[in-house]
Design a protein around this motif. Structure first.
Motif, PDB file in Angstrom:
ATOM      1  N   SER A   1       0.825  -1.217   0.000  1.00 49.24           N
ATOM      2  CA  SER A   1       0.000   0.000   0.000  1.00 49.24           C
ATOM      3  C   SER A   1       0.854   1.259   0.000  1.00 49.24           C
ATOM      4  O   SER A   1       0.507   2.261  -0.634  1.00 49.24           O
ATOM      5  N   ILE A   2       1.970   1.248   0.721  1.00 44.12           N
ATOM      6  CA  ILE A   2       2.869   2.400   0.741  1.00 44.12           C
ATOM      7  C   ILE A   2       3.486   2.618  -0.633  1.00 44.12           C
ATOM      8  O   ILE A   2       3.520   3.731  -1.168  1.00 44.12           O
ATOM      9  N   ILE A   3       3.983   1.550  -1.221  1.00 43.07           N
ATOM     10  CA  ILE A   3       4.618   1.660  -2.534  1.00 43.07           C
ATOM     11  C   ILE A   3       3.603   2.105  -3.580  1.00 43.07           C
ATOM     12  O   ILE A   3       3.864   3.002  -4.400  1.00 43.07           O
TER      13      ILE A   3
ATOM     14  N   SER B   1       1.768  -7.875   1.716  1.00 47.67           N
ATOM     15  CA  SER B   1       0.938  -7.852   2.918  1.00 47.67           C
ATOM     16  C   SER B   1       1.595  -6.983   4.001  1.00 47.67           C
ATOM     17  O   SER B   1       2.682  -6.405   3.787  1.00 47.67           O
ATOM     18  N   THR B   2       0.953  -6.883   5.181  1.00 44.18           N
ATOM     19  CA  THR B   2       1.464  -6.032   6.264  1.00 44.18           C
ATOM     20  C   THR B   2       1.557  -6.845   7.555  1.00 44.18           C
ATOM     21  O   THR B   2       0.531  -7.143   8.181  1.00 44.18           O
TER      22      THR B   2
ATOM     23  N   THR C   1      -3.155  -1.508   8.860  1.00 47.46           N
ATOM     24  CA  THR C   1      -3.343  -2.391   9.996  1.00 47.46           C
ATOM     25  C   THR C   1      -2.630  -3.711   9.730  1.00 47.46           C
ATOM     26  O   THR C   1      -2.161  -3.966   8.616  1.00 47.46           O
ATOM     27  N   ASP C   2      -2.555  -4.553  10.747  1.00 52.76           N
ATOM     28  CA  ASP C   2      -1.928  -5.855  10.569  1.00 52.76           C
ATOM     29  C   ASP C   2      -2.801  -6.727   9.676  1.00 52.76           C
ATOM     30  O   ASP C   2      -3.999  -6.895   9.920  1.00 52.76           O
ATOM     31  N   GLN C   3      -2.208  -7.281   8.638  1.00 57.91           N
ATOM     32  CA  GLN C   3      -2.920  -8.166   7.708  1.00 57.91           C
ATOM     33  C   GLN C   3      -2.396  -9.598   7.761  1.00 57.91           C
ATOM     34  O   GLN C   3      -3.106 -10.537   7.400  1.00 57.91           O
ATOM     35  N   ALA C   4      -1.162  -9.774   8.212  1.00 58.81           N
ATOM     36  CA  ALA C   4      -0.548 -11.105   8.182  1.00 58.81           C
ATOM     37  C   ALA C   4      -1.081 -12.025   9.274  1.00 58.81           C
ATOM     38  O   ALA C   4      -1.073 -13.250   9.117  1.00 58.81           O
ATOM     39  N   SER C   5      -1.520 -11.463  10.395  1.00 58.45           N
ATOM     40  CA  SER C   5      -2.121 -12.230  11.506  1.00 58.45           C
ATOM     41  C   SER C   5      -1.161 -13.238  12.128  1.00 58.45           C
ATOM     42  O   SER C   5      -1.599 -14.232  12.705  1.00 58.45           O
TER      43      SER C   5
ATOM     44  N   PHE D   1       9.689  -3.306   7.087  1.00 62.23           N
ATOM     45  CA  PHE D   1       8.852  -4.505   7.132  1.00 62.23           C
ATOM     46  C   PHE D   1       7.791  -4.437   6.045  1.00 62.23           C
ATOM     47  O   PHE D   1       7.389  -3.356   5.592  1.00 62.23           O
ATOM     48  N   ASP D   2       7.349  -5.621   5.597  1.00 64.45           N
ATOM     49  CA  ASP D   2       6.200  -5.744   4.700  1.00 64.45           C
ATOM     50  C   ASP D   2       5.373  -6.911   5.230  1.00 64.45           C
ATOM     51  O   ASP D   2       5.026  -6.912   6.402  1.00 64.45           O
ATOM     52  N   GLY D   3       5.080  -7.896   4.372  1.00 64.21           N
ATOM     53  CA  GLY D   3       4.301  -9.032   4.846  1.00 64.21           C
ATOM     54  C   GLY D   3       5.144 -10.182   5.345  1.00 64.21           C
ATOM     55  O   GLY D   3       4.609 -11.176   5.869  1.00 64.21           O
ATOM     56  N   ARG D   4       6.472 -10.089   5.211  1.00 66.18           N
ATOM     57  CA  ARG D   4       7.350 -11.178   5.618  1.00 66.18           C
ATOM     58  C   ARG D   4       7.434 -11.285   7.140  1.00 66.18           C
ATOM     59  O   ARG D   4       7.218 -10.318   7.860  1.00 66.18           O
TER      60      ARG D   4
END
Length: 414
Positions: free
Chosen positions: A186-188, A253-254, A290-294, A218-221
């Motif tokens: 989303s940032i990119i 992801s986030t 918000t957190d998406q990776a859970s 950080f990203d989704g990793r």
């Protein structure tokens, strides 16, 4: 490790901090503070204060609130131990004014001292490492050597003869921060990277003077990506920020909660490496969502935030953030901004972090004592609240240099 935000921190030392008490010194300070209060109190309060003053003189129990618990002194000689809290005097709730440049000018108020470490060594060196806050909990930066009054056994020590001086903060404290940047899809995709870069550069300009900074992404990793490891070199940090222009996320992801948890662990590891100084870490989180990776639940990360001694700030960009959750993560301050206001949001966090770092002081002076055990008290003229420290002056003599400060590992601060 120091936690220097809204919650009490843990002091990391190579030996335990020990608190003892000196009832005579405590009584003297209480009577002195009562005299100050009588001199400045409104007419309507004078009768009550006179009764309390009489009780203090007679040694009766006093129902008097203070900025902090009285700590007394501790230890003797080279292994002398400091109090872990200063005697605060009476709580007033009035704020200390600051100058236009952000530094404080000494004026009447209530201060809370926290003595973190102290030493008394031949030839006659006394060194105190401490923090100063108002009794409302706000940091008190900008104090100079001549703003402090030192007494030994209730007798004022001449600032000229003692050569009291404020040493560079870095000789006794190791302060460091992680700037944790959300680089998810989303940032990119929003085209916000140039604004994030400008905001990060402005932040670095303000805070790198007092501490080391790392930039972490950080990203989704699951894993964090360290863009720049801890450094106090601004150019290295600027080069890292510039390299974000062509950044591509690996996982769009986030992993917000997981990233915060991992960054706190990085600060913990850094604290364990800093054995020769008192250390304090800070985390500055930037995200647009918000957190998406859970991977880590909201409850788990908030529990980790509650337990950490590190300072944590958060900056939320845009309308996708969850203000309640992000505000809880930023336990020491949270800023929310539209895209065009991100630089101002980072500036506000930088100013708060800088003020927090500047509440720490290293003060050295030369004691005129040459034998025996003594109690010193340190206060800011015109303010209630002080710290105390018991020391032994055995074998003290001439030849003291107040800037000669020895670290815990025995190496010179120079």
């Amino acid at each position: 490790m120091l936690g220097w935000g809204g919650q009490a921190g843990v002091v990391s030392t190579s030996r335990p901090l020990v608190a003892t008490s000196s009832h005579t010194a405590r009584l003297h300070r209480m009577v002195r503070d009562m005299f100050k209060m009588v001199q400045t109190a409104p007419q309507s309060n004078l009768n009550t204060l006179r009764v309390l003053l009489l009780a203090a003189l007679l040694g009766l129990p006093l129902p008097l609130a203070s900025c902090g618990d009285d700590g007394g002194g501790g230890g003797t000689g080279e292994s002398a131990q400091p109090n872990t809290s200063g005697d605060g005097g009476a709580t007033t709730g009035d704020n200390t004014p600051t100058g236009g440049d952000g530094t404080s000018s000494p004026s009447r108020g209530c201060l809370d001292f926290d003595l973190l470490e102290a030493s008394a060594k031949v030839p006659s060196n006394i060194t105190l490492l401490f923090s100063v806050k108002t009794c409302d909990g706000d940091p008190r930066p900008g104090l100079k050597a001549d703003d402090f009054t030192i007494t030994e056994d209730d007798a004022t020590i001449s600032a000229f003869e003692s050569r009291q001086t404020i040493l560079p903060r870095s000789v006794g404290f190791d302060l460091y921060s992680i700037v944790l940047l959300d680089m998810s899809g989303s940032i990119i995709g929003s085209g916000s990277i140039p604004l994030v870069q400008n905001a990060a550069r402005t932040f670095i300009d303000q805070v790198v003077v007092d501490q080391r900074v790392a930039i972490v992404l950080f990203d989704g990793r699951r894993e964090l990506e360290t863009l720049v490891d801890f450094t106090d070199d601004p150019q290295v940090l600027y080069d890292g920020i510039d390299s974000l222009s062509d950044y591509e996320p690996v996982d769009p992801s986030t992993n917000l909660n997981g990233a915060v948890e991992a960054a706190l662990s990085m600060l913990d590891r850094e604290a364990r490496l800093s054995l020769d100084k008192i250390n304090g870490g800070s985390l500055i989180l930037f995200t647009d969502g918000t957190d998406q990776a859970s991977r880590v639940s909201d409850e788990a990360i908030l529990d980790a935030i509650d337990k950490t001694p590190h300072t944590v700030f958060a900056v939320g960009l845009g309308e996708e953030v969850d203000p309640e959750h992000l505000g809880a993560i930023g336990k020491d301050g949270a800023e929310f901004a539209a895209t065009e206001d991100i630089v101002d949001a980072f500036n506000r966090v930088a100013e708060r972090l800088q003020a927090e770092s500047q509440k720490y002081y290293v003060l050295g002076y030369c004691s005129p004592k040459r034998a025996g055990e003594h109690t010193l008290a340190l206060e800011v003229e015109g303010n209630r609240g002080d710290l105390t420290y018991d020391f032994a002056a055995d074998d003290f003599g001439p030849g003291c240099d107040p800037t000669d400060f020895t670290l815990r590992d025995g190496t010179s601060a120079d």
